[in-house]
Design a protein around this motif. Structure first.
Motif, PDB file in Angstrom:
ATOM      1  N   ASN A  47      -1.404   8.286   6.211  1.00  0.00           N
ATOM      2  CA  ASN A  47      -1.039   8.110   4.806  1.00  0.00           C
ATOM      3  C   ASN A  47      -0.132   6.897   4.601  1.00  0.00           C
ATOM      4  O   ASN A  47      -0.216   6.221   3.575  1.00  0.00           O
ATOM      5  CB  ASN A  47      -0.367   9.367   4.259  1.00  0.00           C
ATOM      6  CG  ASN A  47      -1.348  10.483   4.031  1.00  0.00           C
ATOM      7  OD1 ASN A  47      -2.537  10.256   3.857  1.00  0.00           O
ATOM      8  ND2 ASN A  47      -0.850  11.705   4.046  1.00  0.00           N
ATOM      9  N   VAL A  50      -2.481   3.845   4.593  1.00  0.00           N
ATOM     10  CA  VAL A  50      -3.259   3.765   3.355  1.00  0.00           C
ATOM     11  C   VAL A  50      -2.366   3.330   2.192  1.00  0.00           C
ATOM     12  O   VAL A  50      -2.748   2.456   1.392  1.00  0.00           O
ATOM     13  CB  VAL A  50      -3.951   5.111   3.053  1.00  0.00           C
ATOM     14  CG1 VAL A  50      -4.543   5.118   1.657  1.00  0.00           C
ATOM     15  CG2 VAL A  50      -5.034   5.386   4.076  1.00  0.00           C
ATOM     16  N   ALA A  51      -1.190   3.888   2.078  1.00  0.00           N
ATOM     17  CA  ALA A  51      -0.276   3.518   0.992  1.00  0.00           C
ATOM     18  C   ALA A  51       0.124   2.048   1.096  1.00  0.00           C
ATOM     19  O   ALA A  51       0.185   1.338   0.080  1.00  0.00           O
ATOM     20  CB  ALA A  51       0.963   4.409   1.018  1.00  0.00           C
ATOM     21  N   MET A  53      -1.600  -0.395   2.518  1.00  0.00           N
ATOM     22  CA  MET A  53      -2.754  -1.239   2.210  1.00  0.00           C
ATOM     23  C   MET A  53      -3.043  -1.267   0.713  1.00  0.00           C
ATOM     24  O   MET A  53      -3.365  -2.317   0.161  1.00  0.00           O
ATOM     25  CB  MET A  53      -3.999  -0.763   2.959  1.00  0.00           C
ATOM     26  CG  MET A  53      -3.997  -1.096   4.436  1.00  0.00           C
ATOM     27  SD  MET A  53      -3.859  -2.870   4.743  1.00  0.00           S
ATOM     28  CE  MET A  53      -2.243  -2.962   5.460  1.00  0.00           C
ATOM     29  N   LEU A  54      -2.929  -0.141   0.050  1.00  0.00           N
ATOM     30  CA  LEU A  54      -3.136  -0.121  -1.402  1.00  0.00           C
ATOM     31  C   LEU A  54      -2.077  -0.964  -2.111  1.00  0.00           C
ATOM     32  O   LEU A  54      -2.374  -1.683  -3.068  1.00  0.00           O
ATOM     33  CB  LEU A  54      -3.123   1.314  -1.922  1.00  0.00           C
ATOM     34  CG  LEU A  54      -4.344   2.157  -1.547  1.00  0.00           C
ATOM     35  CD1 LEU A  54      -4.143   3.598  -1.991  1.00  0.00           C
ATOM     36  CD2 LEU A  54      -5.605   1.585  -2.139  1.00  0.00           C
ATOM     37  N   THR A  55      -0.856  -0.897  -1.634  1.00  0.00           N
ATOM     38  CA  THR A  55       0.214  -1.719  -2.203  1.00  0.00           C
ATOM     39  C   THR A  55      -0.041  -3.201  -1.948  1.00  0.00           C
ATOM     40  O   THR A  55       0.259  -4.047  -2.791  1.00  0.00           O
ATOM     41  CB  THR A  55       1.573  -1.305  -1.610  1.00  0.00           C
ATOM     42  OG1 THR A  55       1.755   0.092  -1.821  1.00  0.00           O
ATOM     43  CG2 THR A  55       2.707  -2.075  -2.234  1.00  0.00           C
ATOM     44  N   SER A  56      -0.628  -3.521  -0.797  1.00  0.00           N
ATOM     45  CA  SER A  56      -0.868  -4.924  -0.468  1.00  0.00           C
ATOM     46  C   SER A  56      -1.884  -5.570  -1.403  1.00  0.00           C
ATOM     47  O   SER A  56      -1.811  -6.770  -1.656  1.00  0.00           O
ATOM     48  CB  SER A  56      -1.321  -5.068   0.984  1.00  0.00           C
ATOM     49  OG  SER A  56      -2.661  -4.638   1.150  1.00  0.00           O
ATOM     50  N   PHE A  57      -2.846  -4.811  -1.933  1.00  0.00           N
ATOM     51  CA  PHE A  57      -3.802  -5.389  -2.873  1.00  0.00           C
ATOM     52  C   PHE A  57      -3.093  -5.849  -4.144  1.00  0.00           C
ATOM     53  O   PHE A  57      -3.387  -6.920  -4.679  1.00  0.00           O
ATOM     54  CB  PHE A  57      -4.903  -4.384  -3.220  1.00  0.00           C
ATOM     55  CG  PHE A  57      -5.769  -4.004  -2.058  1.00  0.00           C
ATOM     56  CD1 PHE A  57      -6.259  -4.954  -1.198  1.00  0.00           C
ATOM     57  CD2 PHE A  57      -6.085  -2.684  -1.824  1.00  0.00           C
ATOM     58  CE1 PHE A  57      -7.060  -4.617  -0.127  1.00  0.00           C
ATOM     59  CE2 PHE A  57      -6.881  -2.323  -0.757  1.00  0.00           C
ATOM     60  CZ  PHE A  57      -7.377  -3.293   0.093  1.00  0.00           C
ATOM     61  N   VAL A  58      -2.177  -5.043  -4.624  1.00  0.00           N
ATOM     62  CA  VAL A  58      -1.403  -5.415  -5.817  1.00  0.00           C
ATOM     63  C   VAL A  58      -0.515  -6.610  -5.500  1.00  0.00           C
ATOM     64  O   VAL A  58      -0.419  -7.563  -6.284  1.00  0.00           O
ATOM     65  CB  VAL A  58      -0.568  -4.220  -6.314  1.00  0.00           C
ATOM     66  CG1 VAL A  58       0.353  -4.621  -7.445  1.00  0.00           C
ATOM     67  CG2 VAL A  58      -1.472  -3.075  -6.725  1.00  0.00           C
TER      68      VAL A  58
END
Length: 101
Positions: A47, A50-51, A53-58
């Motif tokens: 987790n 995943v968190a 990586m999702l933050t890295s897109f932003v």
């Protein structure tokens, strides 16, 4: 140097900051965030990854916009180099003290 040469150099510096340097900085930030979530806040490793990586897109999107929105390309590069150094040092200390994620 003419005005067009200076303008082209400015755009080239911003493009380098917006794409490859941004990718490197975002990667460092995502790795450091994953380690912080795992070690500091006790989130399980999957987790945390995943968190992060999702933050890295932003983060990548925002930094790409900032690269063309700031007034000075030099200040942008200095900020990116300083941030990269801080993130690298923090990530290195985290890896040295605790192994892999």
């Amino acid at each position: 140097m003419g005005r067009s040469t200076v303008g082209r150099a400015n755009v080239a510096a911003r493009l380098l900051a917006a794409i490859p340097a941004n990718y490197l900085l975002t990667s460092l930030a995502a790795a450091a965030l994953a380690r912080l979530l795992w070690r500091g806040l006790g989130v399980d490793p999957a987790n945390a990854s995943v968190a992060a990586m999702l933050t890295s897109f932003v983060m990548f999107s925002v930094l790409a916009l900032v690269a063309f929105g700031v007034r000075s390309a030099l200040k942008l590069w200095l900020w990116m180099i300083g941030s990269g150094a801080v993130l690298s040092a923090g990530l290195w200390l985290s890896l040295a003290s605790g192994g892999r994620l």
